[in-house]
Scaffold this active site. Structure first.
Site, PDB file in Angstrom:
ATOM      1  N   ARG A   1      37.431  52.612  36.349  1.00 31.52           N
ATOM      2  CA  ARG A   1      38.380  51.776  35.616  1.00 31.52           C
ATOM      3  C   ARG A   1      37.737  51.388  34.295  1.00 31.52           C
ATOM      4  NH1 ARG A   1      38.167  46.362  39.568  1.00 31.52           N
ATOM      5  NH2 ARG A   1      35.931  46.462  39.869  1.00 31.52           N
TER       6      ARG A   1
ATOM      7  N   GLU B   1      38.874  41.244  33.887  1.00 33.58           N
ATOM      8  CA  GLU B   1      37.441  41.176  33.524  1.00 33.58           C
ATOM      9  C   GLU B   1      37.099  42.041  32.314  1.00 33.58           C
ATOM     10  OE1 GLU B   1      35.047  41.900  37.029  1.00 33.58           O
ATOM     11  OE2 GLU B   1      35.406  39.870  37.736  1.00 33.58           O
TER      12      GLU B   1
ATOM     13  N   GLU C   1      39.195  34.883  41.591  1.00 29.09           N
ATOM     14  CA  GLU C   1      38.662  35.711  42.686  1.00 29.09           C
ATOM     15  C   GLU C   1      37.432  35.008  43.240  1.00 29.09           C
ATOM     16  OE1 GLU C   1      37.566  39.632  41.405  1.00 29.09           O
ATOM     17  OE2 GLU C   1      39.465  39.986  40.380  1.00 29.09           O
TER      18      GLU C   1
HETATM   19  C1  GLA Z   1      35.630  42.003  40.281  1.00 28.95           C
HETATM   20  C2  GLA Z   1      36.979  42.668  40.040  1.00 28.95           C
HETATM   21  C3  GLA Z   1      37.731  42.962  41.306  1.00 28.95           C
HETATM   22  C4  GLA Z   1      36.795  43.493  42.358  1.00 28.95           C
HETATM   23  C5  GLA Z   1      35.689  42.494  42.596  1.00 28.95           C
HETATM   24  C6  GLA Z   1      34.742  42.890  43.706  1.00 28.95           C
HETATM   25  O1  GLA Z   1      35.709  40.652  40.328  1.00 28.95           O
HETATM   26  O2  GLA Z   1      37.790  41.898  39.195  1.00 28.95           O
HETATM   27  O3  GLA Z   1      38.738  43.917  41.011  1.00 28.95           O
HETATM   28  O4  GLA Z   1      36.261  44.703  41.943  1.00 28.95           O
HETATM   29  O5  GLA Z   1      34.940  42.395  41.426  1.00 28.95           O
HETATM   30  O6  GLA Z   1      33.712  41.938  43.879  1.00 28.95           O
END
Ligand code: GLA
Ligand code: GLA
Length: 658
Positions: A101, A140, A289
Site C-alpha cells: 500500500r 497514516e 486504532e
Molecule cells: C496501522 C494501519 C492499519 C494496520 C495496523 C496494524 O495502524 O493503519 O491498517 O496495518 O497498522 O498494526
C-alpha cells in the site's frame, strides 16, 4: 467504542453475525472502506457502492455508526497499471509496484485528481447519511516520493519561499563548499547528507505537500457533506515525517493509532503521545486504532497481559480520547496481516481478548454521558517543535541525543508532578499556563522568541532546555550564541556545548547528580542572572561552570538549563519548577505506577485512576467523590487490582452526576 471492519473481505450473509457480536461488545462505531478502492471502483469509472450502503444500513440496525475512510492509501491495480506515473519513487530511485500500500506519489497531480474523484463520489453518496459520523482521509500518511514531478514542485516551493535564488544562497550560506546556485532548478532533492538549510526546507516542503494532499480531499468532502460529519486522518506514534500542526489546520479532529508494539506498556511513553495528539487541535481526539492484545510487525509480538487492553483504553480516555477503536475486527484469511491481533479469529468466533473489550464497552456505555463535554486541563505546557526535532536529528552531534527521548526526559517528571501536561506548538497561546517548558527548542525564530518573551513579561515561567535558541528558521546558526534572540532577556548565554560520553557531576539548589549525553557551559551576562546549578570540579572544560541560569523579569522568570539531567536530578528540578509556578497535583502521594487523570467541563469533574503496576494498590482520595462509574465504591479508599481502573465523579452526593 469501535473497531475497523472490512465487510468487503467477507460474504454478505456473514455480516449480520459480525454486527451482532459487535453489538454484544457495546461497539457503536465501525471504521470502514479505507482500503476498499478496488471494491468501490472495480474498473475505472464503474462504481459499486451497493455493498457499502448495505453494510452501513445493517450496522445502523445495531445502533452502530460509521467513520468512512477515503481509500487513497491503496489504489487499485487498474489504476497503477494505466497511470504508472502516479507511483512513488524512493530516495534510491526505485519505483514502487502494486501489492503493498502507499505506492503512490504524494505530489502527483494525476493521483490527486483520481483520489479526489473517489472521495467526491463517496461524499456525494454518504455526505447526508445520518449513520455516517465522519471521515478519515487516507490512512497514516507519511512516506514522501522522490520522483521528477516532486522535484519540480520542490523547486517551485523554494522559489515561492525565497523569490530569488540569491536569497536562498544567503540563508543557506552556500558560499560553503561552492554550493552557490544560479537557478532553483539546480537544487538537489535529498533527505540526508546535505546542507542543513536544504534539509529543513525539504522537510517543510514534505509537510506542506502532505498537508495539501490531505486538504485536496478535505475540500471536496466539505463541499458535499453535512458539517456535523467530522473530517480527520489517523496519525502514528511520534511520527516526524511531517509537521502535524500544519496538516491539522484543514482537519476537524485529531486521531492517532496507538500500538504497544512489543507488548510492554510503559505508561508514560503513551501518556505523552496522547498529550501530543491532543495538542494538534488543542481539543479531544480519537484513538482511531489500537491493538487487541498484539501486533504483527515487531521483532517479538508479545501480547499485552490480561487487563492491559482495558488499562490502555482508559488511559487514552483520561488524556482526552473520545473514542477507542480496535484494529481489527476479524483475522483476514490472507493478506500481510494474518498474524495481527483481532477480536474474532479467522473462524469468526471471539478470541480471549473479546471479553475484555466487551467489559470496556460496557464501562464506556456507563461513563459516556458523564464524560461528554469534559476534557483535560493543564497549567503546564511543553513546547514541541518539528523544526527543532528535525534540526537535531540531522546533526545529533551525540548519537544518543534523540530529541524524542530528551523531550520525554522533561515530560515524565512534569507529568508525574502535575498529573496533567499539555503538549503544544511553539506559537500556541500561552496565557493559560503557569509554566512553559521547551525541552530543546533548537530552531527559534525572532517571532517565536518575542512570543515567549512576552509570556515571561506577563508573569509566566519559561524554561528552555539544552540546545535551545541555536538556529534561525533557515536552520542557520544564529550569529549570537544560544539562546540566540533570548540572550538579552536571559541575561546570559551558552559559552560552549559539549557532547558527553561519560556522565558529569552537577550540583545546585535541587541537589547533586549527573548530566549525561549533553552539557553546555553557561555564562551569566547580567548582574541579576542567577546561577542555580554548576558542573562539578574536574569536569574538563565544564569544570565548575554554570549549568542553570534563571532571571526574574517582573513576576515572570526565564530559565535556561544547559544539561540533559539524569532522571533522579531531573525529578527534583521539575518538582521545584512546579512548586515555583504554584502548580499542585490532583492527588499528592499516589503509589508508584498509579496514574490519575482528570477531565472536567460542563460543571463536571471526572477522575480516572489507573493502576499501571502489577500489584494491588489502595488510593486514598482527599476530596469528596460520588458516583463510581467504573470500579467498586469503597468510599474515599479506592482498591485497585493489578492493571485495574476506577472512574469516579468528584462532588458531594447530591451534586454528583449519576
Ligand atoms: C496501522 C494501519 C492499519 C494496520 C495496523 C496494524 O495502524 O493503519 O491498517 O496495518 O497498522 O498494526
Ligand atoms: C576534512 C576536510 C575539511 C573538513 C574537516 C572536518 O579534513 O578536509 O574540509 O571537512 O575534515 O573535520
Amino acid at each position: 467504542m469501535g473497531t475497523a471492519w472490512y465487510p468487503e473481505q467477507w460474504p454478505k450473509d456473514r455480516w449480520e453475525k459480525d454486527l451482532a457480536l459487535m453489538d454484544a461488545a457495546h461497539i457503536d462505531v465501525v471504521r470502514m472502506a479505507e482500503f476498499a478502492w478496488s471494491t468501490l471502483e472495480p474498473r475505472e469509472g464503474q462504481f459499486d457502492f451497493e455493498w457499502l450502503d448495505r453494510a452501513i444500513a445493517q450496522a445502523a440496525r445495531h445502533h452502530i455508526r460509521v467513520v468512512l475512510g477515503t481509500p487513497s492509501a491503496a489504489p487499485p491495480a487498474w489504476l497503477t497499471s494505466k497511470y504508472p506515473d502516479v507511483l512513488r519513487v524512493d530516495e534510491d530511485g526505485h519505483t514502487d509496484e502494486h501489492g503493498n500500500r502507499q505506492q503512490f506519489s504524494f505530489s502527483s497531480p494525476r493521483y490527486r485528481t483520481l483520489a479526489r474523484e473517489i472521495a467526491e463520489k463517496l461524499a456525494t453518496h454518504y455526505g447526508h447519511n445520518p449513520n455516517v459520523l465522519g471521515w478519515q482521509i487516507d490512512n497514516e500518511v507519511g512516506p514522501p516520493s522522490f520522483d521528477a514531478e516532486t522535484k519540480t514542485q520542490f523547486h517551485r516551493w523554494l522559489q515561492q519561499k525565497y523569490h530569488t535564488v540569491a536569497e536562498l544562497n544567503h540563508h543557506w550560506a552556500t558560499a560553503y563548499w561552492s554550493q552557490t546556485y544560479d537557478d532553483f532548478a539546480q537544487v538537489p532533492m535529498h533527505s540526508k547528507n546535505e546542507n542543513p538549510g536544504l534539509l529543513l526546507d525539504w522537510k517543510l516542503f514534505v509537510s506542506d505537500t502532505w498537508a495539501s494532499y490531505v486538504e485536496n480531499q478535505v475540500k471536496v468532502i466539505r463541499g458535499h457533506a453535512e458539517p456535523r460529519q467530522f473530517i480527520t486522518t489517523n496519525t502514528m506514534h511520534w511520527n516526524g515525517g511531517l509537521d502535524h500542526y500544519v496538516m491539522h489546520r484543514s482537519l476537524d479532529l485529531a486521531a492517532w493509532d496507538e500500538y504497544v508494539a512489543n507488548g510492554h506498556y510503559e505508561w508514560l511513553d503513551y501518556a505523552v503521545q496522547h498529550d501530543l495528539v491532543r495538542g494538534y487541535k488543542q481539543r479531544n481526539f480519537w484513538l482511531m486504532e489500537t491493538q487487541p492484545a498484539f501486533v504483527n510487525w515487531w521483532p517479538v509480538n508479545r501480547s499485552l497481559d490480561p487487563g492491559q487492553v482495558r488499562e490502555v483504553a482508559w488511559q487514552a480516555v483520561g488524556h482526552g480520547a473520545d473514542a477507542v477503536l480496535y484494529w481489527q475486527w476479524r483475522s483476514p484469511l490472507n493478506g500481510q496481516e494474518q498474524y495481527h491481533g483481532s477480536l474474532l479469529g479467522a473462524d469468526g468466533t471471539p478470541v480471549p481478548v473479546y471479553a475484555e473489550v466487551q467489559k470496556i464497552g460496557a464501562e464506556f456505555a456507563r461513563a459516556g454521558d458523564a464524560l461528554s463535554g469534559t476534557t483535560p486541563h493543564s497549567r503546564v505546557a511543553l513546547l514541541q517543535s518539528y523544526e527543532s526535532r528535525w534540526a537535531i536529528d540531522f546533526q545529533r552531534h551525540n548519537k544518543d541525543f534523540d530529541p524524542v527521548e530528551e523531550f520525554d526526559a522533561f515530560y515524565r517528571p512534569l507529568e508525574l508532578g502535575a498529573q496533567s501536561v499539555d503538549v503544544i506548538a511553539t506559537d500556541a497561546p500561552l496565557e493559560n499556563y503557569a509554566l512553559v517548558v521547551a525541552p530543546a527548542l533548537n530552531v527559534l525564530s525572532s517571532a517565536q522568541a518575542e512570543h515567549l518573551a512576552d509570556y515571561v513579561r506577563r508573569g509566566g515561567h519559561l524554561v528552555l532546555g539544552p540546545r535551545s535558541g541555536m538556529k534561525d528558521p533557515y536552520n542557520a546558526l544564529w550569529p549570537q550564541r544560544q539562546p540566540g534572540p533570548l540572550v538579552q532577556l536571559l541575561g546570559g548565554r551558552v559559552e560552549q556545548f559539549y557532547a558527553l560520553d561519560q556522565p558529569v557531576a552537577v550540583t545546585g539548589e535541587t541537589g547533586a547528580g549527573q548530566a549525561t549525553t549533553w552539557a553546555e557551559a553557561l555564562e551569566p551576562l547580567a548582574p541579576d542572572t542567577h546561577v542555580g546549578m554548576t558542573y562539578g570540579a574536574s569536569a574538563s572544560w565544564l569544570d565548575s561552570k554554570p549549568a542553570l541560569l534563571t532571571r526574574q523579569i517582573g513576576k515572570g522568570t526565564i530559565t535556561y538549563l544547559g544539561a540533559w539531567l539524569e532522571p533522579a536530578l531531573m525529578s527534583k528540578f521539575a518538582a521545584k519548577l512546579l512548586t515555583d509556578a504554584g502548580i499542585q497535583p490532583i492527588v499528592a502521594g499516589l503509589p508508584t505506577d498509579v496514574e490519575i487523570c482528570e477531565r472536567s467541563g460542563s460543571g463536571k469533574r471526572i477522575l480516572m485512576i489507573i493502576n499501571h503496576g502489577r500489584s494491588a494498590q489502595t488510593v486514598h482520595l482527599p476530596m469528596q467523590t460520588k458516583a463510581v462509574l467504573v470500579g467498586s465504591d469503597n468510599g474515599a479508599n479506592i482498591q485497585l487490582a493489578a492493571h485495574d481502573v476506577a472512574v469516579v465523579v468528584v462532588g458531594a452526593a447530591e451534586s454528583a452526576i449519576p
